[in-house]
Design an enzyme around this catalytic site. Structure first.
Site, PDB file in Angstrom:
ATOM      1  N   HIS A  24       0.679  -1.148  -0.033  1.00  0.00           N
ATOM      2  CA  HIS A  24       0.190  -0.029   0.071  1.00  0.00           C
ATOM      3  C   HIS A  24       0.802   1.326  -0.149  1.00  0.00           C
ATOM      4  O   HIS A  24       0.439   2.198  -0.535  1.00  0.00           O
ATOM      5  CB  HIS A  24      -0.787   0.160   1.250  1.00  0.00           C
ATOM      6  CG  HIS A  24      -1.993  -1.042   1.488  1.00  0.00           C
ATOM      7  ND1 HIS A  24      -2.057  -1.988   2.520  1.00  0.00           N
ATOM      8  CD2 HIS A  24      -3.073  -1.567   0.380  1.00  0.00           C
ATOM      9  CE1 HIS A  24      -3.130  -2.792   2.261  1.00  0.00           C
ATOM     10  NE2 HIS A  24      -3.646  -2.419   0.842  1.00  0.00           N
ATOM     11  N   ARG A  97      -1.784  -5.950  -8.500  1.00  0.00           N
ATOM     12  CA  ARG A  97      -0.637  -6.358  -8.436  1.00  0.00           C
ATOM     13  C   ARG A  97      -0.616  -7.515  -9.389  1.00  0.00           C
ATOM     14  O   ARG A  97       0.642  -7.802  -9.795  1.00  0.00           O
ATOM     15  CB  ARG A  97      -0.739  -7.018  -7.065  1.00  0.00           C
ATOM     16  CG  ARG A  97      -0.838  -5.958  -6.132  1.00  0.00           C
ATOM     17  CD  ARG A  97      -1.250  -6.920  -4.749  1.00  0.00           C
ATOM     18  NE  ARG A  97      -2.580  -7.440  -4.890  1.00  0.00           N
ATOM     19  CZ  ARG A  97      -3.354  -7.674  -3.815  1.00  0.00           C
ATOM     20  NH1 ARG A  97      -2.883  -7.976  -2.441  1.00  0.00           N
ATOM     21  NH2 ARG A  97      -4.734  -7.997  -4.075  1.00  0.00           N
ATOM     22  N   SER A 135      -2.880  -7.788   2.731  1.00  0.00           N
ATOM     23  CA  SER A 135      -3.173  -7.842   4.488  1.00  0.00           C
ATOM     24  C   SER A 135      -3.436  -9.096   4.794  1.00  0.00           C
ATOM     25  O   SER A 135      -2.871  -9.516   5.750  1.00  0.00           O
ATOM     26  CB  SER A 135      -4.161  -6.801   4.639  1.00  0.00           C
ATOM     27  OG  SER A 135      -3.786  -5.653   4.220  1.00  0.00           O
TER      28      SER A 135
END
Ligand code: PNS
Length: 165
Positions: A24, A97, A135
Site C-alpha cells: 500500500h 498487483r 493484508s
C-alpha cells in the site's frame, strides 16, 4: 505561466487496510508523484471480521504518515463515489498487483464510472517485490509465527505484536 492558482489535485485511495502493508505504501508513494494529495479512505464495513478496529487502522496510518502532510487518512461508509465527491477528489487510486486483481478491479471501476462518470479510476502497479503482498497473507503468516517486519510499516508491526497471544 498564467499566474492563476489551481485547485490541488486530490485522489482517494480506498480499501480495508487491515493492516496497511508496504505494498500500500508503495502505491501511495506513486500516487504522490501524480497528485497533490492522497486521502487514504478506510471502509467501515460491518460485514467483515477485521483484526484491527477502524480506529486502530486510522492510528497506524496516521503514525506512518505523521511527517507527510500530503497524505490524509479518513473513514467512509456508503458509496465510494459519494465519498469522493464529498472530499472533492476527482480520482480513485487502486493498486493492481497481478492479473488476478484485474477482474474485480475492472468491475468496480466500471460500476463506479456508471455511478458517477466524473470520478476517474487510476490503476497503479506496485514494485514487483510487492506483487504477492496482501493484508490477508500478512495476517496469516504472522499468526503462524513467521516474521513480517519487512512487509509492513513499523507502526503496523508494533500493533501486530501487541495483538499476538
Ligand atoms: O481493500 P479492499 O477490501 O479491496 O477495498 C474494497 C473497497 C473498499 C474499495 C470497495 O469495497 C468499496 O469501494 N466499497 C464501498 C462501497 C461501494 O462504493 N460499492 C460500489 C463500488 S463497486
Amino acid at each position: 505561466m498564467t499566474g492563476k492558482s489551481r485547485r490541488p489535485s486530490r485522489a482517494v485511495y480506498p480499501g480495508s487496510f487491515d493492516p496497511i502493508t508496504n505494498g500500500h505504501l508503495d502505491i501511495i508513494e506513486r500516487g504522490l508523484k501524480v497528485f497533490d494529495e492522497v486521502v487514504i479512505a478506510i471502509l467501515r464495513n460491518p460485514e467483515k471480521d477485521p483484526l484491527f478496529t477502524v480506529e486502530e487502522r486510522v492510528a497506524i496510518i496516521q503514525e506512518t504518515y505523521r511527517r507527510q502532510p500530503r497524505v490524509k487518512v479518513d473513514t467512509f461508509s456508503g458509496l465510494l463515489v459519494d465519498y469522493a465527491v464529498k472530499v472533492k477528489a476527482t480520482v480513485i487510486v487502486r493498486g493492481l498487483r497481478a492479473i488476478s486483481d484485474f477482474e474485480f478491479e475492472f468491475q468496480m471501476a466500471l460500476m463506479n464510472r456508471r455511478l458517477n462518470p466524473k470520478i476517474e479510476t487510476v490503476f497503479m502497479m506496485p514494485a514487483e517485490s510487492y506483487s504477492y503482498l496482501s493484508s490477508r497473507l500478512v495476517k496469516e503468516v504472522f499468526a503462524l509465527g513467521a516474521p513480517v517486519r519487512d512487509l509492513v510499516p513499523p507502526a503496523a508491526h508494533r500493533r501486530l505484536q501487541e495483538k499476538a497471544p
